[in-house]
Design an enzyme around this catalytic site. Sequence first.
Site, PDB file in Angstrom:
ATOM      1  CG  ASP A 155      -2.146   0.810  -3.195  1.00 50.64           C
ATOM      2  OD1 ASP A 155      -0.990   1.252  -3.090  1.00 50.64           O
ATOM      3  OD2 ASP A 155      -3.059   1.138  -2.396  1.00 50.64           O
ATOM      4  CG  ASN A 156      -1.098   4.261  -4.598  1.00 45.72           C
ATOM      5  OD1 ASN A 156      -2.223   4.007  -4.149  1.00 45.72           O
ATOM      6  ND2 ASN A 156      -0.104   4.594  -3.791  1.00 45.72           N
ATOM      7  CG  HIS A 197      -1.756   4.199   3.406  1.00 46.87           C
ATOM      8  ND1 HIS A 197      -2.144   5.136   4.336  1.00 46.87           N
ATOM      9  CD2 HIS A 197      -2.508   4.450   2.293  1.00 46.87           C
ATOM     10  CE1 HIS A 197      -3.086   5.921   3.822  1.00 46.87           C
ATOM     11  NE2 HIS A 197      -3.304   5.526   2.575  1.00 46.87           N
ATOM     12  CG  ASP A 223      -2.060   0.940   1.186  1.00 44.90           C
ATOM     13  OD1 ASP A 223      -2.138   1.718   0.224  1.00 44.90           O
ATOM     14  OD2 ASP A 223      -2.897   0.903   2.101  1.00 44.90           O
ATOM     15  CG  ASP A 224      -0.086   4.986  -0.178  1.00 43.37           C
ATOM     16  OD1 ASP A 224      -0.879   4.591  -1.044  1.00 43.37           O
ATOM     17  OD2 ASP A 224      -0.339   5.944   0.577  1.00 43.37           O
ATOM     18  NE  ARG A 228      -6.142  -0.666  -1.696  1.00 41.01           N
ATOM     19  CZ  ARG A 228      -5.251  -1.338  -0.969  1.00 41.01           C
ATOM     20  NH1 ARG A 228      -5.542  -2.556  -0.535  1.00 41.01           N
ATOM     21  NH2 ARG A 228      -4.095  -0.808  -0.664  1.00 41.01           N
ATOM     22  CE  LYS A 251      -6.364   1.091   1.796  1.00 38.01           C
ATOM     23  NZ  LYS A 251      -5.342   2.155   1.696  1.00 38.01           N
ATOM     24  CB  CYS A 253      -5.965   3.305  -1.952  1.00 30.76           C
ATOM     25  SG  CYS A 253      -4.522   4.025  -1.134  1.00 30.76           S
ATOM     26  CE  LYS A 306      -2.749   7.523  -2.217  1.00 29.71           C
ATOM     27  NZ  LYS A 306      -2.773   7.214  -0.761  1.00 29.71           N
ATOM     28  CG  HIS A 348      -9.971   1.996   0.874  1.00 26.33           C
ATOM     29  ND1 HIS A 348      -8.951   2.784   0.402  1.00 26.33           N
ATOM     30  CD2 HIS A 348     -10.876   2.844   1.425  1.00 26.33           C
ATOM     31  CE1 HIS A 348      -9.214   4.063   0.663  1.00 26.33           C
ATOM     32  NE2 HIS A 348     -10.378   4.115   1.281  1.00 26.33           N
TER      33      HIS A 348
END
Length: 530
Positions: free
Chosen positions: A322-323, A216, A30-31, A72, A125, A68, A372, A127
């Site tokens: 994710d990014n 993240h 994540d991130d 996803r 996560k 994010c 991001k 989301h």
Amino acid sequence: MLLLVVSTALAQVKKPVAKKRPNIIIILADDMGYSDIGCYGAETQTPNLDQLAKTGMKLTQFYNASRCCPTRASLMTGLYQHQVGVGDMVNTRTAPAYEGYLNQNCVTIAEALKSGGYNTFMAGKWHIGQAPEHWPVKRGFDHYFGLIDGASSYFNPTMPYRPNQKLTIALDDKEFTPGPGWYSTNAYADYAIKFIHENNGNQKPFFLYMAFTSPHWPIQALPEDIAKYKGKYMIGWDKLREQRLARQKALGILPQDAQLSPRDKNVPEWDSLTPEEKDRWDTKMAVYAAMVDRMDQNIGRIRAELKKSGKDKNTVIMFLSDNGASSESIKGAGFTPEVQAANNKPASDPTSFTAYEYWGANVSNTPFRLFKHWEYEGGTATPFIANYPGVIKPGGQSNKPAHIIDLMSTCLDFAKVPYPKTYNGNSILPTEGISLTPLFTGKTWKGHNALFFEHEGNRAVRQGEWKLVSQKPDNKWELYNITTDRSEMNDLSAQYPEKVKALSALYDAWAVHAGVIPFDKLEKRKGEEF
């Protein structure tokens, strides 16, 4: 007699034993930036991911959706995020492409594999749907533990975690309260290991979606992990970026003539900082690296469970982010006074609630521009590792452009499960992805005619070596040759106006196809955003 000998010899030749349908694990960071793991240039210790890459394959031009929720949604469905209702975030809007949760004209990888005889698990996560009717157990997962929302403390969650829920029991609003010694990255892996262990002896293969929240914000890590890295970042961001690029070239991730994008305009000269500012940033980077390190340790724990249960030789593992790295800060509206006060504490304090902002993100995204949220390589490029013993040749690498929409087709291809035309009485949109299995196994892979990107008015289209990209609010198309200029520093739009015209026409047609609405024309968002 000769015929008999030949016949006997042929009969003695053993036929190759077909592999059983594999277990499939998708691990999502994540991130995390492009250069944040060892096998993509980082100084961070990630031996488990490095080993997965060494015994598997790396894709150097793999793309996500730059944020994010959209990533996803797209990853889980094999469609562009707008097509499934998450064109922006989980904020509720009435426009079909922006409802903020997965619609009924898509299936998740879990739904498709469950229909094909797989057990389906998720930890981490979600989301992509806040209301209970949109939770993972309503979208194909047998078991789930994790964070429905977008971000929370790793030690003392401010957002609710949901317990291990089963499809066979009623959903309620019950929340899970962590006890002493809680660290969410460890807890997610605990549940993933539990799911794998409890699948032992089951004739069904399993699908595990392991969606870590690391790294993240808030950047929070365990003291023993932070200690590995404290002081390593005092050389400053410019030298760190140069060192990472040199390692990327040595690893073959980037070509020898690859250039480092200029230091971001929001990042000052390192020598202009006071000793206190340098130490504060070094601490933030040490905590961030420790988060990635701990995620890698837990990937090692999951792999150890696979080996212990004899599943390691027949499990596909795919890893990505994710990014790109996040330049976001934890300030202003949307954050409580308590959270903003915690933002001023040292990142090494477990009660802090802070981010490493532009200064750290510029290092994480080496050598790319921006972060991001934007559609430049710094927002959309991710490391990608695929590992499947005996199927994916060790040490392979490809620079062919691929995308998160491809993971649905890839999983179904490995599982020998057809993509459905209908599901639960609803028509399902045809997938936009292409299976990566030929690419993984050294066969001809035709790839995509073009790939498309849009998030909050930022836009891009990639076709072959060309990429057309625009950022809001300028809304001006820029043209880059990604083969010779991966860092997007030499805008060729004035030199090749016909190429701009052709690619922009492709983008416009896709935007209509996907249901994209110009961001300025969208109704005001409702709900929180992470």
